[in-house]
Enzyme design. Structure first.
Site, PDB file in Angstrom:
ATOM      1  CG  ASP A  50      -1.772   1.246   1.311  1.00 32.78           C
ATOM      2  OD1 ASP A  50      -2.856   1.239   0.692  1.00 32.78           O
ATOM      3  OD2 ASP A  50      -1.373   2.227   1.968  1.00 32.78           O
ATOM      4  CE1 TYR A  55       0.393   8.265   2.434  1.00 35.91           C
ATOM      5  CE2 TYR A  55       1.136   6.078   1.817  1.00 35.91           C
ATOM      6  CZ  TYR A  55       0.216   6.894   2.439  1.00 35.91           C
ATOM      7  OH  TYR A  55      -0.885   6.346   3.052  1.00 35.91           O
ATOM      8  N   PRO A 208      -2.149   0.203  13.208  1.00 36.16           N
ATOM      9  CG  PRO A 208      -1.394  -1.879  12.475  1.00 36.16           C
ATOM     10  CD  PRO A 208      -1.584  -0.466  12.018  1.00 36.16           C
TER      11      PRO A 208
END
Length: 336
Positions: A50, A55, A208
């Protein structure tokens, strides 16, 4: 090795631990280290990658394209995104207009050195562009074979419903949403996840480990570690600051015996926890060194027992953010 899950209500399988190159590639680490880390991910069984055009202002896509060059394309799932500004910041260098999407996808294809993108994601909701314009453009790109599946990032439950209806009318699928999700940031659970389950949309979750706080390395009453995400003023620091409260850091330390009891490291516990949610297809992980992935991938396939899940809830009671209203604060009301 890493397990696989279906992406939304589609036939596409993705690695449940997906490599993401936000922050690292094109900025924090040099290209040789980035390429070595991507190759380590491949060796560990990760096939899903990803990135986003924004970015490092397109440099992250270039690095990923270089790192994946020579791999069997059919064995990879490449995700990228469109919305945030790229280039010099002209009036059409951001958003989800037909012009910006078409310009952006062709740039992403060149930088990623591929002739199609597996999952193309609207990086935020664009309040300034009619949604049917956005989805008609996505549909055109699907029918042209330039993208295979359509996803979004940080959309509200209502936006997902509207987008999924338009996609269905146009003969394409909206298969995924990419929100922030962790033990400490659970705002999608009340509204976004139930809507997604109803619509056949799954989550590809970012952060996460709560920007590294759930690793346990940030200690209450202590300065942040040198060289950590909290010291990265270019991007990481502003995302992590909400987790650096003393009460949060104290609560995170209470997770250590739970991880030990489960036979896991703290990072493994954090990643395994998000993967217990059946609406999550993948957890995005990053790495600046190849050896970091050796620990991370061991979270794949882990089943946390009910008592461990209850103990985690108890340890983080009062500090885990669950307010669904915060899902409405992510997309800018005007284009950046």
């Amino acid at each position: 090795m890493v397990n696989y899950r279906y992406l939304g209500n589609s036939g596409l399988k993705v690695s449940e631990i997906t490599y993401g190159n936000w922050v690292t590639h094109g900025s924090q680490v040099d290209d040789s280290a980035a390429i070595a880390t991507v190759h380590a991910a491949l060796d560990a069984g990760i096939t899903s990658f990803d990135t986003a055009d924004t970015y490092a202002n397109t440099l992250a896509e270039e690095v990923l394209g270089k790192a994946l060059e020579g791999q069997r394309r059919e064995s990879l799932e490449i995700f990228t995104k469109v919305y945030w500004p790229t280039g010099p910041g002209g009036p059409n260098d951001a958003g989800l207009s037909r012009k910006h999407i078409r310009d952006s996808v062709h740039g992403s294809l060149r930088r990623l050195r591929t002739d199609y993108i597996d999952l193309y994601q609207a990086h935020r909701f664009d309040y300034e562009t009619p949604l049917d314009e956005t989805f008609q453009t996505f549909a055109d790109l699907v029918h042209q074979g330039k993208i295979l599946y359509v996803g979004v990032s940080e959309w509200t439950a209502e936006q997902l419903r509207e987008g999924a209806a338009l996609a269905k009318d146009l003969g394409i699928q909206l298969v995924s949403n990419q929100p922030q999700y962790s033990m400490l940031w659970r705002v999608i659970e009340e509204k976004v996840v139930p809507a997604s389950e109803e619509l056949g949309i799954s989550q590809i979750v970012w952060s996460p480990m709560a920007q590294g706080v759930l690793s346990g390395k940030y200690l209450p009453g202590q300065p942040v570690p040198a060289g950590s995400r909290a010291t990265d003023t270019k991007s990481g620091a502003r995302f992590i600051e909400k987790f650096l409260r003393e009460d949060v850091l104290e609560a995170v330390q209470r997770l250590k015996p739970i991880a030990e009891q489960a036979g896991l490291t703290m990072p493994q516990l954090a990643i395994a926890w998000v993967l217990q949610n059946p609406n999550v297809s993948a957890a995005l992980v990053g790495a600046s060194r190849p050896e970091q992935l050796a620990d991370t991938v061991k979270a794949s396939g882990v089943v946390l027992e009910a008592d461990a899940m209850a103990a985690i809830d108890a340890a983080l009671a009062g500090v885990a953010e669950k307010d669904p209203a915060k899902t409405y604060d992510v997309s800018p009301k005007t284009r950046p």
